[in-house]
Structure formats: structure tokens, C-alpha cells
Design a protein around this motif. Structure first.
Motif, PDB file in Angstrom:
ATOM      1  N   ILE A 213      26.757 -47.492  71.955  1.00  0.00           N
ATOM      2  CA  ILE A 213      25.471 -47.809  71.524  1.00  0.00           C
ATOM      3  C   ILE A 213      24.756 -48.398  72.716  1.00  0.00           C
ATOM      4  O   ILE A 213      23.398 -48.211  72.719  1.00  0.00           O
ATOM      5  N   ALA A 214      25.264 -49.329  73.561  1.00  0.00           N
ATOM      6  CA  ALA A 214      24.603 -50.008  74.577  1.00  0.00           C
ATOM      7  C   ALA A 214      24.007 -48.842  75.610  1.00  0.00           C
ATOM      8  O   ALA A 214      22.748 -48.840  76.134  1.00  0.00           O
ATOM      9  N   LYS A 215      24.898 -47.985  75.837  1.00  0.00           N
ATOM     10  CA  LYS A 215      24.642 -46.857  76.838  1.00  0.00           C
ATOM     11  C   LYS A 215      23.229 -45.868  76.376  1.00  0.00           C
ATOM     12  O   LYS A 215      22.370 -45.811  76.989  1.00  0.00           O
ATOM     13  N   THR A 216      23.380 -45.797  74.750  1.00  0.00           N
ATOM     14  CA  THR A 216      22.299 -44.921  74.238  1.00  0.00           C
ATOM     15  C   THR A 216      20.949 -45.652  74.592  1.00  0.00           C
ATOM     16  O   THR A 216      19.937 -45.212  75.007  1.00  0.00           O
ATOM     17  N   LEU A 217      20.937 -47.009  74.105  1.00  0.00           N
ATOM     18  CA  LEU A 217      19.727 -47.765  74.115  1.00  0.00           C
ATOM     19  C   LEU A 217      19.130 -48.117  75.645  1.00  0.00           C
ATOM     20  O   LEU A 217      17.882 -47.907  76.066  1.00  0.00           O
ATOM     21  N   PHE A 218      20.094 -48.152  76.576  1.00  0.00           N
ATOM     22  CA  PHE A 218      19.562 -48.397  78.024  1.00  0.00           C
ATOM     23  C   PHE A 218      19.127 -46.999  78.597  1.00  0.00           C
ATOM     24  O   PHE A 218      18.231 -46.960  79.442  1.00  0.00           O
ATOM     25  N   GLN A 219      19.652 -45.692  78.092  1.00  0.00           N
ATOM     26  CA  GLN A 219      19.100 -44.672  78.277  1.00  0.00           C
ATOM     27  C   GLN A 219      17.644 -44.247  77.943  1.00  0.00           C
ATOM     28  O   GLN A 219      16.740 -44.156  78.723  1.00  0.00           O
ATOM     29  N   THR A 220      17.548 -44.898  76.768  1.00  0.00           N
ATOM     30  CA  THR A 220      16.101 -45.054  76.169  1.00  0.00           C
ATOM     31  C   THR A 220      15.342 -45.832  77.077  1.00  0.00           C
ATOM     32  O   THR A 220      13.799 -45.662  77.248  1.00  0.00           O
ATOM     33  N   ALA A 221      15.767 -46.860  77.546  1.00  0.00           N
ATOM     34  CA  ALA A 221      14.938 -48.038  78.250  1.00  0.00           C
ATOM     35  C   ALA A 221      14.481 -47.560  79.563  1.00  0.00           C
ATOM     36  O   ALA A 221      13.572 -47.483  80.043  1.00  0.00           O
ATOM     37  N   VAL A 222      15.472 -46.772  80.132  1.00  0.00           N
ATOM     38  CA  VAL A 222      15.179 -46.012  81.317  1.00  0.00           C
ATOM     39  C   VAL A 222      14.213 -45.025  81.245  1.00  0.00           C
ATOM     40  O   VAL A 222      13.277 -45.007  82.113  1.00  0.00           O
TER      41      VAL A 222
END
Length: 459
Positions: A213-222
């Protein structure tokens, strides 16, 4: 913008940023959360930073709107953030008054800013002293009281070009702003979350071990940050790389290569950003441990050397020492002389780590004593501060234990080990230390006899 409440726009970076001149890493979120936002809100102003703006797509229009219209702009130039410096220049060009410039006190300015009043604060890197928080809040509050009603230019543009008149196309500007305001007022079901909220949700997911979940959110943030800034934010790439390999999908090795590729996208080969280089060292080390070949070990050593010499810190020191021991057991050191050279280099590094521990611990204990009233006030902030000091003391203790173990000083090792056990810590912290120590013991049993005196763990 609301007509009833004055607004302050804060110009600064977010997350952890590196000052490339002095190598210091600063948690700028703490500068904002502890030093700036509480003071601004206490003065009755609405306080917003760019990553707090809710939007979908580019925020350039909102950013320029804030720089033009905000009743107050506070620009924090810490780490010589180029975006902050640029936005400060825009503000100075647009508005003669009501701009405050601040920075942490070790900033070396990239060019001549002597003609600008810059109010400094002390930042420890990952924390800020309670006394400094109180001191700076008072200083900033007084500065706001002085600046808001003042009609003398604080912009050097209008100071030195004193016949200059602020933007003459005011009618056109007002018209554009009115159109933007109308658009903002229309409900938009597709309106995105603020970048700061996405990042906070990602950090919360990490704390809960929900790395996918954290990875997906950071992908969005990037993606969102790149769209807005036109370049990749290093802090977000670091967090994405971390969550990528921690998620270990579809498997650990594949995720490690994916993480390495992310770091390569931010100029890994030539950067002097210690966080980027240190992260690459950890990933290459894991690839070697996963059996992907000695080339990854060689890369890991090079990365840890670069970050160790840049930062002179304990984390990179203990990892550099371990990778040197690894090398002594591989074909990279084919002769006995080369193996001994690696082991001696590792020993010298462990000795340096012990020195750094002895240097750092009294500082941490002194800061903890100063912050005791803040720690004991029963607030979430106090609890987080205690956890911070406990973590610092724990890592110092296990760094001392690991270094003493590598040096063959098993009496000191036991002392530091017991000390670490008695310091509050999370289970993953102990697991991380134990895993590294087991790897060190395994390799030292293979080559420790080459040292004089020979390394041998007591039965």
C-alpha cells in the motif's frame, strides 16, 4: 482565498532533504510542523504549504496565485532548495511587502544574500531542541507582528529600484484570479488529495508494515510531484525505493533490482546526495546476500564508502565494515594479504564507529534532559519525542555492540548488548541488528583466524 482570514503561504521543501554543500540531512517537515505553522496559526492566519494544496494536475497556477495574493509569505531556504529560492524571487518581484525569509543556521548561501534579512534557527537534522522551538517561535511571532502592518519594502527589488511600481496589469490579474476562484468553488468529484496527505498515508502504511500500500501511495506521490515540479523529488524516490524492496513483489530479488533502477533515475552514478548513495549500498548488499554475484558486493562497498566519507556516521560505518568482511571471504580478495587488508580496514572502521558513538551519546542524553518537560507533557508530540530519543540510544548501543564484536572485544560486546536490550525499541529494530550480527559472525568465523591476534568468539 477567504476574505475573512488572512493567509500565509510557506515556501520550502518537504520531507527529508540534503544540503549538498555540507552533507546535512534535514527533516523539513519538523521545521514546518514545529516552528512555522503553530506560530502563523496562533497569529490568526491561515497557513498553507504547497504540498497541502488539494488539486488534480499541475499546481503552478495555485502557486503563483499564492505568491501574488498571500498576505504573508515565509520562505525557508534551508538546504538551499532551488524551488524555494526561485519562488522567493517571484514573490519579491510581485510584492514589495510582507515576506519573511528564514533558514537553518548552518546553511551556506549559494550566492550573495547579505542584503536580505534571514532569521536563523538551529536544526539537529532529524529533530529540533525544545528550547530552540520555544526560542524561534517567539522570534518568528514578533517578526510576523512587525511585518504584517509594515509598508516599507522587504523585497530587494523594490528597495533598490524604489521607483518601481508593482504589477501594472492588476485588472487582468484580478480577472484571472476571479476565474480561478469560480473554478475552485465548483464541486469537482475528481479533485485529488493534497500531496502531504498522500505522503502521510504512505508513512502510516509503512508503520503498519503495509509496504505494498505504501509503495502504491508513493508511486502516486512521485507522479504528482514530477508533474508539478518537472523533476523527481529525491525524498519521494528514496521512500518509493524503500517500500518497493520491502514489499518484495513478485519476489525479493526482482524488487531489489526495481529499487536500484529507481535510484539510478536520480543520477546515482554521479550524485553526492548521501541518502541516495547509502540506499544504493544497502540494496547492492542485499543483492549480494541473495546470491546475485560479487559485482553487487563491489558496488555496495563503493556506495557505502562514498556515503560514509560524506556523512562520517555510524550507519554507513557498520555497513561498510560488514561489506569489507564479506569481500575478504570472496574471490574479490584472492590472496591472504588482500583478505587481511580488508579485515584491517574493517577494524579501523569499527574503531571509528565506536568513537562516533562516544561522541553522539552524551549529546543525545543532554538533549533528552533538556526536552524532559516536553516529553512528559502527555501529548502525542511528547510520546514521539521519547521514541526518537529511545531509538537514537538503541542504535548507538547496537552499533557499539556490533563494532566491539567485530573487533573481538567480547566483554564490551556483552555490556553494550545488555544495554541495548534495556532500551525501549520495536521488535524489527532488534531483528535487524540480530540479522546483521549473525552475518558478521558467520563470515568472521571463516577469515578471523588471519588476524593477529586471531578473532575467535568464546564458547
Amino acid at each position: 482565498m477567504t476574505d475573512t482570514k488572512k493567509r500565509c503561504f510557506v515556501v520550502m521543501g518537504f520531507g527529508t532533504k540534503t544540503d549538498y554543500v555540507n552533507g546535512r540531512k534535514l527533516d523539513l517537515n519538523k521545521s514546518y510542523r514545529l516552528l512555522i505553522k503553530p506560530v502563523v496559526e496562533a497569529k490568526g492566519l491561515e497557513c498553507v504549504r504547497a504540498d497541502e494544496i488539494t488539486h488534480s494536475g499541475s499546481i503552478d497556477v495555485q502557486m503563483y496565485k499564492e505568491l501574488l495574493q498571500a498576505d504573508l509569505v515565509i520562505a525557508d531556504l534551508s538546504t538551499a532548495n532551488p524551488n524555494a529560492i526561485y519562488e522567493l524571487g517571484v514573490r519579491h518581484a510581485l510584492r514589495p511587502f510582507t515576506t519573511i525569509v528564514i533558514s537553518e543556521d548552518k546553511l551556506i548561501y549559494p550566492f550573495d544574500l547579505n542584503h536580505i534579512l534571514i532569521t536563523s534557527y538551529k536544526h539537529l537534522g532529524d529533530a529540533i531542541d525544545y528550547e530552540e522551538v520555544e526560542r524561534f517561535r517567539g522570534a518568528l511571532g514578533k517578526l510576523i507582528d512587525t511585518v504584517i502592518p509594515k509598508e516599507e519594502p522587504d523585497s530587494p527589488v523594490y528597495t533598490y529600484l524604489n521607483s518601481l511600481i508593482p504589477p501594472q496589469i492588476q485588472e487582468e490579474i484580478d480577472q484571472v484570479i476571479n476565474e480561478i476562484s469560480k473554478t475552485d468553488a465548483v464541486p469537482n468529484p475528481d479533485k485529488g488529495k493534497a500531496l502531504s496527505l498522500i505522503i502521510q498515508e504512505a508513512e502510516d502504511a509503512i508503520e503498519n508494515k503495509d509496504f505494498l500500500i505504501a509503495k502504491t501511495l508513493f508511486q502516486t506521490a512521485v507522479q504528482l510531484s514530477s508533474l508539478n515540479q518537472g523533476q523527481k523529488d529525491l525524498y519521494l524516490i528514496h521512500r518509493l525505493a524503500f517500500t518497493t524492496y520491502k514489499a518484495a513483489l513478485p519476489d525479493l530479488v526482482t524488487s531489489l533490482y526495481e529499487s536500484l533502477k529507481l535510484l539510478e533515475s536520480i543520477n546515482l552514478a554521479h550524485t553526492n546526495d548521501p541518502e541516495t548513495v547509502s540506499s544504493a549500498g544497502a540494496i547492492e548488499k542485499k543483492l549480494f546476500e541473495c546470491g546475485e554475484g560479487v559485482s553487487h558486493l563491489e558496488n555496495s562497498i563503493l556506495y557505502f564508502q562514498r556515503s560514509y566519507y560524506l556523512l562520517n556516521n555510524r550507519y554507513n560505518g557498520v555497513n561498510l565494515a560488514l561489506t569489507l568482511v564479506y569481500r575478504a571471504t570472496t574471490s574479490l580478495s584472492p590472496t591472504e594479504h588482500e583478505k587481511v587488508a580488508d579485515l584491517i580496514f574493517a577494524q579501523r572502521t569499527w574503531k571509528r564507529v565506536l568513537y562516533l558513538c562516544e561522541r553522539d551519546l552524551p549529546i543525545i542524553l543532554e538533549k533528552e534532559a533538556i526536552d524532559k518537560s516536553r516529553i512528559d507533557n502527555g501529548t502525542k508530540e511528547g510520546k514521539e519525542l521519547q521514541e526518537y530519543y529511545d531509538a537514537q540510544k538503541f542504535w548507538i548501543a547496537v552499533n557499539q555492540a556490533e563494532s566491539s564484536f567485530g573487533l573481538g572485544d567480547f566483554k564490551a560486546y556483552q555490556t553494550h548488548l545488555e544495554n541495548a536490550k534495556n532500551i525501549p525499541h520495536y521488535a524489527w529494530m532488534w531483528d535487524s541488528f540480530s540479522d546483521q550480527l549473525a552475518k558478521l559472525e558467520s563470515k568472521m568465523k571463516t577469515v578471523g583466524h588471519l588476524l593477529d591476534p586471531a578473532w575467535k568468539k568464546p564458547e
